[in-house]
Design a protein around this motif. Structure first.
Motif, PDB file in Angstrom:
ATOM      1  N   LEU A  65     -10.348   1.659  -5.757  1.00 56.33           N
ATOM      2  CA  LEU A  65     -10.816   1.699  -7.133  1.00 56.33           C
ATOM      3  C   LEU A  65     -10.629   0.341  -7.807  1.00 56.33           C
ATOM      4  N   PRO A  66     -11.469   0.016  -8.792  1.00 58.32           N
ATOM      5  CA  PRO A  66     -11.249  -1.216  -9.564  1.00 58.32           C
ATOM      6  C   PRO A  66     -10.035  -1.065 -10.465  1.00 58.32           C
ATOM      7  N   GLY A  67      -9.411  -2.182 -10.797  1.00 57.86           N
ATOM      8  CA  GLY A  67      -8.219  -2.099 -11.641  1.00 57.86           C
ATOM      9  C   GLY A  67      -7.066  -1.477 -10.874  1.00 57.86           C
ATOM     10  N   MET A  68      -6.512  -0.404 -11.412  1.00 60.17           N
ATOM     11  CA  MET A  68      -5.456   0.324 -10.708  1.00 60.17           C
ATOM     12  C   MET A  68      -6.048   0.997  -9.468  1.00 60.17           C
ATOM     13  N   ASP A  69      -5.536   0.660  -8.289  1.00 55.52           N
ATOM     14  CA  ASP A  69      -6.113   1.269  -7.086  1.00 55.52           C
ATOM     15  C   ASP A  69      -5.552   2.671  -6.861  1.00 55.52           C
ATOM     16  N   GLY A  70      -6.092   3.347  -5.835  1.00 50.65           N
ATOM     17  CA  GLY A  70      -5.701   4.725  -5.570  1.00 50.65           C
ATOM     18  C   GLY A  70      -4.246   4.884  -5.209  1.00 50.65           C
ATOM     19  N   HIS A  71      -3.685   3.895  -4.525  1.00 51.32           N
ATOM     20  CA  HIS A  71      -2.267   3.975  -4.146  1.00 51.32           C
ATOM     21  C   HIS A  71      -1.372   4.008  -5.382  1.00 51.32           C
ATOM     22  N   GLU A  72      -1.628   3.093  -6.310  1.00 51.86           N
ATOM     23  CA  GLU A  72      -0.818   3.035  -7.524  1.00 51.86           C
ATOM     24  C   GLU A  72      -0.998   4.305  -8.360  1.00 51.86           C
ATOM     25  N   PHE A  73      -2.239   4.768  -8.455  1.00 54.16           N
ATOM     26  CA  PHE A  73      -2.499   6.004  -9.205  1.00 54.16           C
ATOM     27  C   PHE A  73      -1.705   7.165  -8.606  1.00 54.16           C
ATOM     28  N   LEU A  74      -1.709   7.260  -7.290  1.00 54.24           N
ATOM     29  CA  LEU A  74      -1.017   8.361  -6.617  1.00 54.24           C
ATOM     30  C   LEU A  74       0.487   8.277  -6.842  1.00 54.24           C
ATOM     31  N   ARG A  75       1.053   7.066  -6.755  1.00 51.94           N
ATOM     32  CA  ARG A  75       2.494   6.909  -6.982  1.00 51.94           C
ATOM     33  C   ARG A  75       2.864   7.297  -8.418  1.00 51.94           C
ATOM     34  N   ARG A  76       2.041   6.914  -9.369  1.00 51.53           N
ATOM     35  CA  ARG A  76       2.322   7.258 -10.765  1.00 51.53           C
ATOM     36  C   ARG A  76       2.165   8.755 -11.017  1.00 51.53           C
ATOM     37  N   LEU A  77       1.156   9.361 -10.383  1.00 46.15           N
ATOM     38  CA  LEU A  77       0.933  10.800 -10.527  1.00 46.15           C
ATOM     39  C   LEU A  77       2.158  11.580 -10.061  1.00 46.15           C
ATOM     40  N   ARG A  78       2.643  11.256  -8.871  1.00 45.93           N
ATOM     41  CA  ARG A  78       3.799  11.973  -8.332  1.00 45.93           C
ATOM     42  C   ARG A  78       5.083  11.565  -9.045  1.00 45.93           C
ATOM     43  N   GLY A  79       5.128  10.345  -9.571  1.00 44.92           N
ATOM     44  CA  GLY A  79       6.298   9.895 -10.293  1.00 44.92           C
ATOM     45  C   GLY A  79       6.570  10.699 -11.548  1.00 44.92           C
ATOM     46  N   ARG A  80       5.518  11.252 -12.153  1.00 46.40           N
ATOM     47  CA  ARG A  80       5.730  12.096 -13.329  1.00 46.40           C
ATOM     48  C   ARG A  80       5.708  13.582 -12.956  1.00 46.40           C
ATOM     49  N   ASP A  81       5.877  13.855 -11.662  1.00 47.27           N
ATOM     50  CA  ASP A  81       6.009  15.214 -11.135  1.00 47.27           C
ATOM     51  C   ASP A  81       4.760  16.070 -11.364  1.00 47.27           C
ATOM     52  N   ASP A  82       3.600  15.427 -11.347  1.00 43.04           N
ATOM     53  CA  ASP A  82       2.349  16.172 -11.388  1.00 43.04           C
ATOM     54  C   ASP A  82       2.044  16.612  -9.957  1.00 43.04           C
ATOM     55  N   ARG A  83       1.983  17.925  -9.730  1.00 41.51           N
ATOM     56  CA  ARG A  83       1.845  18.459  -8.381  1.00 41.51           C
ATOM     57  C   ARG A  83       0.439  18.913  -8.039  1.00 41.51           C
ATOM     58  N   CYS A  84      -0.538  18.491  -8.812  1.00 46.19           N
ATOM     59  CA  CYS A  84      -1.928  18.856  -8.531  1.00 46.19           C
ATOM     60  C   CYS A  84      -2.306  18.379  -7.123  1.00 46.19           C
ATOM     61  N   PRO A  85      -2.918  19.224  -6.292  1.00 44.94           N
ATOM     62  CA  PRO A  85      -3.285  18.803  -4.935  1.00 44.94           C
ATOM     63  C   PRO A  85      -4.242  17.607  -4.954  1.00 44.94           C
ATOM     64  N   VAL A  86      -4.007  16.662  -4.049  1.00 44.14           N
ATOM     65  CA  VAL A  86      -4.828  15.449  -3.983  1.00 44.14           C
ATOM     66  C   VAL A  86      -5.384  15.292  -2.580  1.00 44.14           C
ATOM     67  N   LEU A  87      -6.709  15.198  -2.505  1.00 47.63           N
ATOM     68  CA  LEU A  87      -7.384  14.891  -1.247  1.00 47.63           C
ATOM     69  C   LEU A  87      -7.937  13.481  -1.360  1.00 47.63           C
ATOM     70  N   VAL A  88      -7.526  12.610  -0.459  1.00 50.39           N
ATOM     71  CA  VAL A  88      -7.927  11.204  -0.491  1.00 50.39           C
ATOM     72  C   VAL A  88      -9.173  11.002   0.363  1.00 50.39           C
ATOM     73  N   LEU A  89     -10.165  10.311  -0.223  1.00 49.06           N
ATOM     74  CA  LEU A  89     -11.354   9.878   0.505  1.00 49.06           C
ATOM     75  C   LEU A  89     -11.327   8.367   0.594  1.00 49.06           C
ATOM     76  N   THR A  90     -11.540   7.830   1.788  1.00 55.33           N
ATOM     77  CA  THR A  90     -11.515   6.371   1.918  1.00 55.33           C
ATOM     78  C   THR A  90     -12.265   5.944   3.166  1.00 55.33           C
ATOM     79  N   ALA A  91     -12.745   4.708   3.146  1.00 55.73           N
ATOM     80  CA  ALA A  91     -13.371   4.128   4.340  1.00 55.73           C
ATOM     81  C   ALA A  91     -12.314   3.540   5.267  1.00 55.73           C
ATOM     82  N   ARG A  92     -11.094   3.407   4.776  1.00 59.23           N
ATOM     83  CA  ARG A  92     -10.006   2.857   5.586  1.00 59.23           C
ATOM     84  C   ARG A  92      -9.450   3.944   6.498  1.00 59.23           C
ATOM     85  N   ASP A  93      -9.221   3.600   7.770  1.00 55.53           N
ATOM     86  CA  ASP A  93      -8.811   4.657   8.702  1.00 55.53           C
ATOM     87  C   ASP A  93      -7.696   4.218   9.650  1.00 55.53           C
TER      88      ASP A  93
END
Length: 227
Positions: free
Chosen positions: A55-83
């Motif tokens: 993603l532009p700006g804040m990438d998906g890794h940072e977003f995911l760390r912040r999401l879990r850091g505030r104990d948001d447990r919503c299921p996350v499915l990651v889509l990426t071209a990186r494998d």
């Protein structure tokens, strides 16, 4: 079920939203960057997130760390071209629940989302209930008092979108796109016939389909229905 798609490629986001609505009955909201996604998550609830890493700006890794850091447990499915293996392992450690590589099949994405949501709810077969009408997602059947309603595939698809948006207006075009997106032989007049048949089959379920002039149809409980 409501999904937040966090993806900066507009064409892919449009295809995903349409495909998941058509194949799985999901309502897909779109955020094209992580900051917008965070703002939406602060005031809205979703059954699952689909997250692109690049993603532009804040990438998906940072977003995911912040999401879990505030104990948001919503299921996350990651889509990426990186494998790469380190990428997959690192993303899962950061809090992702599942991981899919682009390109992918929409049918597999739908199945994985349903599995994530089932696990997050702590049950194998989620059910939606309105009056005495029940939609069993696992068996893909509508039930009344544990008896299956006899519905054609198109009747099932139409009633599913009405059930998903119960209490809200659903336009004829929305129903048409759900039941037969690629069939030019099915038109808006056919939706009226379909709804007429559904009304008959819903007799005694404690719910009804009402016509909202200029807006479409709405599935709602009959409050004075006998218990």
């Amino acid at each position: 079920m409501r999904i937040l798609l966090i993806e900066d490629e507009s064409e892919l986001a449009t295809w995903l939203a349409r495909g998941l609505a058509r194949h799985g009955g999901f309502t897909v909201d779109w955020a094209d960057d992580a900051e917008l996604a965070e703002r939406r998550l602060s005031v809205e609830e979703f059954d699952a997130l689909i997250l692109d890493l690049g993603l532009p700006g804040m990438d998906g890794h940072e977003f995911l760390r912040r999401l879990r850091g505030r104990d948001d447990r919503c299921p996350v499915l990651v889509l990426t071209a990186r494998d790469s293996l380190p990428e997959r392992i690192g993303t899962l450690h950061e809090g992702a629940d599942d991981f899919m590589q682009k390109p992918f099949a929409i049918e597999e994405l739908e199945a994985r989302l349903n599995a994530l949501i089932r696990r997050s709810r702590g049950r194998e077969h989620p059910r939606w209930t309105l009056g005495s009408l029940v939609l069993d997602i696992g068996s893909q059947r509508f039930l009344q008092h544990d008896e299956a309603l006899n519905l054609s595939p198109r009747e099932y698809a139409a009633l599913k979108v009405l059930m998903q948006k119960a209490g809200e207006p659903v336009a004829k075009q929305q129903i048409l796109e759900r039941i037969s997106p690629d069939d030019a032989m099915v038109n808006l007049e056919a939706i009226e016939v379909l709804v007429h048949r559904l009304r008959k089959k819903l007799a005694g379920t404690g719910v009804r389909i009402v016509t909202l002039r200029g807006m479409g149809y709405c599935l709602e409980p009959i409050h004075d229905a006998p218990g």
